[in-house]
Enzyme design. Structure first.
Site, PDB file in Angstrom:
ATOM      1  N   ASP A  27      -1.394  -5.913  -2.773  1.00 35.53           N
ATOM      2  CA  ASP A  27      -2.547  -5.006  -2.746  1.00 35.53           C
ATOM      3  C   ASP A  27      -3.083  -4.835  -4.162  1.00 35.53           C
ATOM      4  OD1 ASP A  27      -0.166  -3.531  -3.372  1.00 35.53           O
ATOM      5  OD2 ASP A  27      -1.214  -1.652  -2.993  1.00 35.53           O
ATOM      6  N   GLU A  74       1.576  -0.782  -3.069  1.00 37.33           N
ATOM      7  CA  GLU A  74       2.109  -0.356  -4.361  1.00 37.33           C
ATOM      8  C   GLU A  74       1.092   0.511  -5.086  1.00 37.33           C
ATOM      9  OE1 GLU A  74       3.498  -0.229  -8.470  1.00 37.33           O
ATOM     10  OE2 GLU A  74       1.583  -1.010  -7.812  1.00 37.33           O
TER      11      GLU A  74
HETATM   12 ZN   LIG Z   1       1.098  -3.733 -10.095  1.00 36.44          ZN
END
Ligand SMILES: [Zn+2]
Length: 395
Positions: free
Chosen positions: A76, A141
């Site tokens: 992501d 994340e």
């Molecule tokens: Zn990162």
């Protein structure tokens, strides 16, 4: 079948997937098509939790005889910001003057692209791996990080997976490839102090109790003295007051409440618990001091609330892992990387509960910025470092 040995090709394919958290954007599917020809068994579990978006993740493993290395990262990316401000479109992977542009180029599709290329070259050269390699890749994340690495680790461990070491491919180098390996991280702790006073007329302070005076005494005690001088592996513990709030628009009114919010980044002198006890002691002692409150007999009336869960400090002490990685960096770049514990937290803080973990990736200068980009030469160099590391660590 051609193996994904070219990190720039791998990265271009990943950048073209607009995987802004929480969207998968095709990035995990692209990664799967690279890993399957390399002999990886790939699974893509989706995790859910009320109040947060569902997130797709990827776990891939290629088994061999010998130790098990985990490579961890995320596909992501953060939003592009003002797309018109980009010199090249953020999901096009255009190359100009030897640099590839795109969101995630360094944070951290680039690290994944290089690791896949390194495994591909290793397999091409040796026909097999000397041990097992797995990729633990989250799509969460940069977001709330609820349905990502924590759950993916639990999910894999629940199926009997164990790891001997982990390498996180986040961008760790401040200026040039080879500068810095991260071997631990400081802990992080946040709290809110609220002082309860008594509202009144600013001209009649003896009839009121100004909480701002009490708060100043407490904040003073948070800021000094220093918590420690730093340790062999860590910089000194630091507290920042991040907000002071009264919210009182009137100049002639003594307010009823005042709050201060603070964040501490702490080293291995402390645990989260011992540091919380220290903060309580400091506030209790300061609440009885007369600083700013001459003539007051009663202590400052305050509440302290800790925010979220603390991030715990950790330091990796696996010399074989650290030596294999810094030796590989040195062999390929000629420079000996600093072993650092600086900077913010990363998913390594979750992985450390399962196995020793180190972090090394690209140069972080343009991460999260407009025109995020990576030098093609760096992609090649990082691939060579990862390949050398695979050979040395398994060797
Ligand atoms: Zn990162």
């Amino acid at each position: 079948m051609t193996l994904p040995v070219d990190p720039a090709e791998n990265l271009a394919a990943l950048i073209r997937c607009p995987s802004v958290t929480p969207a998968e954007g095709g990035a995990l599917a692209v990664l799967q098509t690279m890993l399957v020809p390399l002999g990886f068994a790939v699974e893509r579990p989706v995790f859910s939790e009320g109040g947060t978006p569902d997130i797709e993740n990827l776990y891939a493993r290629r088994s061999g005889n010998g130790p098990h290395l985990m490579f961890a990262g995320h596909t992501d990316v953060v939003p592009v910001g003002d797309e018109a401000a980009w010199a090249h479109p953020p999901f096009a992977a255009e190359v100009a003057k030897g640099e590839m542009y795109g969101r995630g180029a360094v944070d951290m599709k680039g690290g994944i692209a290089c690791f896949v290329a390194a495994v591909a070259r290793h397999v091409e050269k040796n026909g097999a791996l000397k041990g097992s390699v797995s990729l633990l890749i989250t799509g969460d994340e940069e977001g709330p990080a609820i349905n990502g690495t924590v759950k993916l680790l639990e999910w894999a461990a629940g199926r009997g997976e164990t790891w001997d070491a982990a390498l996180v491919g986040e961008p760790t180098n401040p200026d040039k490839l080879g500068d810095m390996i991260k071997i631990g991280r400081r802990g992080s702790l946040s709290g809110v102090v609220t002082v309860n006073g008594r509202q009144g007329h600013a001209a009649y302070p003896h009839l009121a109790d100004n909480p701002v005076r009490g708060l100043m005494a407490l904040v003073d005690a948070l800021l000094a003295p220093a918590f420690d001088e730093g340790t062999r592996d860590f910089q000194p513990t630091n507290l920042e007051v991040t907000s002071v709030d009264v919210g009182n628009p009137a100049t002639n009114v003594i307010p009823a409440k005042a709050t201060a919010t603070f964040n501490i980044r702490f080293n291995d002198t402390w645990t989260a618990e011992s540091l919380q006890a220290e903060i309580h002691n400091r506030l209790d002692a300061a609440s009885r001091r007369k600083t700013y409150r001459k003539g007051r007999k009663e202590p400052v009336d305050y509440d302290l609330v800790w925010k979220d869960g603390p991030s715990h400090v950790f330091l990796t002490r696996d010399d074989r892992l650290i030596d294999a990685l810094s030796g590989s960096v040195h062999a390929v770049t000629g420079s000996m990387p600093a072993l650092s514990t600086s900077g913010g937290t990363s998913d390594a803080r979750f992985i450390k509960d399962y196995c020793p973990v180190v972090e090394f990736g690209l140069v972080g200068k343009t991460m999260h910025m407009v025109d995020e980009r990576v030098a093609l030469a760096d992609l090649e160099t990082l691939t060579q470092i990862y390949q050398r590391f695979l050979e040395d660590w398994f060797g």
